[in-house]
Design a protein around this motif. Sequence first.
Motif, PDB file in Angstrom:
ATOM      1  N   ARG A 155      23.200 -11.230 109.094  1.00 17.97           N
ATOM      2  CA  ARG A 155      24.376 -10.618 110.037  1.00 17.97           C
ATOM      3  C   ARG A 155      25.509 -10.170 109.499  1.00 17.97           C
ATOM      4  O   ARG A 155      26.545  -9.941 110.081  1.00 17.97           O
ATOM      5  CB  ARG A 155      24.569 -11.816 111.144  1.00 17.97           C
ATOM      6  N   ASN A 156      25.432  -9.648 108.198  1.00 23.52           N
ATOM      7  CA  ASN A 156      26.756  -8.986 107.509  1.00 23.52           C
ATOM      8  C   ASN A 156      26.175  -7.815 106.854  1.00 23.52           C
ATOM      9  O   ASN A 156      24.816  -7.809 106.488  1.00 23.52           O
ATOM     10  CB  ASN A 156      27.472 -10.032 106.768  1.00 23.52           C
ATOM     11  N   ASP A 157      26.943  -7.054 106.185  1.00 28.88           N
ATOM     12  CA  ASP A 157      26.446  -6.102 105.080  1.00 28.88           C
ATOM     13  C   ASP A 157      26.979  -6.293 103.824  1.00 28.88           C
ATOM     14  O   ASP A 157      27.314  -5.528 102.881  1.00 28.88           O
ATOM     15  CB  ASP A 157      27.034  -4.728 105.447  1.00 28.88           C
ATOM     16  N   LEU A 158      27.432  -7.684 103.234  1.00 33.94           N
ATOM     17  CA  LEU A 158      27.400  -8.069 102.104  1.00 33.94           C
ATOM     18  C   LEU A 158      26.761  -7.343 100.943  1.00 33.94           C
ATOM     19  O   LEU A 158      25.465  -7.499 101.212  1.00 33.94           O
ATOM     20  CB  LEU A 158      27.811  -9.457 101.854  1.00 33.94           C
ATOM     21  N   ARG A 271      23.490  -0.430 103.222  1.00 34.27           N
ATOM     22  CA  ARG A 271      23.959  -1.717 102.568  1.00 34.27           C
ATOM     23  C   ARG A 271      23.188  -1.486 101.089  1.00 34.27           C
ATOM     24  O   ARG A 271      22.041  -0.927 101.081  1.00 34.27           O
ATOM     25  CB  ARG A 271      22.929  -2.870 103.396  1.00 34.27           C
TER      26      ARG A 271
END
Length: 469
Positions: A155-158, A271
């Motif tokens: 749920r993130n773009d790390l 990403r």
Amino acid sequence: MSVLLVEDDMSIAIVITAALEAEGFSVTHCDSVAMRDRLLADSAFSVLVTDVMLTDGDGIAGLPGIRESFPKMPIIVLSAQNTLDTAVRATDTGAFEYFPKPFDIDELARTVRQAAMSSGAEMSDAQDTPTPGLPLVGRSAPMQAVYRMITRVLRNDLTVLVLGESGTGKELVAEAIHQLGHRSAGPFVAVNTAAIPAELIESELFGHEKGAFTGAVARHIGKFEQANGGTLFLDEIGDMPMQAQTRLLRALQSGTVRRVGGRDEVKVDVRIIAATNKDLEPMIAAGTFREDLYYRLNVVPIQMPPLRERADDIEALARHFLQLAAGEGLPRHQLSADGAELLSRQPWRGNVRELRNFIYRAALLARDDIIDAATLDTLLVSQPRDATEGSPANLDDSVIRWLADTAPGAGQVYDEALAAFERPLFSQVLRSTGGNQLRAAQILGINRNTLRKRISELDIDPDSFARRN
């Protein structure tokens, strides 16, 4: 057979999906009552597996209606609320089984199979064609650690850096993050940076304008722009040339790329997932990999375990590859228990890739429907070892393996080991010189008479190499 899995805990969903897909099921996952009802309205499922606490309500409340609409579909209920009330409610809905958390994943998989068979479905129906799903297979503790890391980045773009030996499935981790994450609707673009010539890698990644260099007859859109809105997977990042590393760092910092020969900065939304089988820290010390790029990429490291550290997964992987092989037109086979046990004892230095290639070869060559230990033993003896399967040749490993396989007698170890080393060495050099012993001695750096004496003792015929040329 298909399973609808309704589970709002993504880490649990990944483990269940991997277990069921290893058993040959096609799994569709959602995390809400509303999505469950829409999926049931659009598709037919063999089994429904649902949690009680979902993102938008109680997973049990609607089960009586589902039971009425789909009377032949078994329902299995999962719940972290291990109370008598929850168990009674699950039973009252006519659930096939109720599993309080934590539960044994193997027992759940067996129960889903029993439920599917009780509804009149057959496993062969699900295996006629492979269905897309979670690309990772395995329920071992090392793989569950991988699954937990995957869930933390969905749920993130790390930026993610996947580490591990060749053949462990690093690209599959990238695919899983993309498929399960919020960028799944966008493109997934994979680039093997080691396979692109150094002079072309910047053009491949960032694109080029017409006339930027000789042969640039038209504008070319690079991988960054192709992956816009999705995921860019940079494999073998440790082999990227230093100049390209500099431009990659700039792109990661700015979120823009400039095509080779261009002036404009192009905004990209991607990403980044990178992977390598190399230890980057010594490369940083040696000046062959940028330290600032390493820290930019190593935001979330995921370590893929070698297959020797997850031997419990080998049977599931082997059965999975047999299904894939059948879906690609190879004969359909089943793996016996003793065959699975034999596979689990092998070193698999090439990791999952080597196992996959071996299983495909077994599917092609095995004559019986059941692949047992005797069949596999024959194939293992004749199994080729090449540079594409496994890690690069290692003399230490070869010596250890030779000692284990040959077991020379006391007082003979040195002479037999020397002969085992010299025979392929001299043969290869003689092959390269067309049997010319003088040139071979010069290449080896030894006296011609010494070479002649040794090839005679080793029963090597230099003329055979001359005839081949």
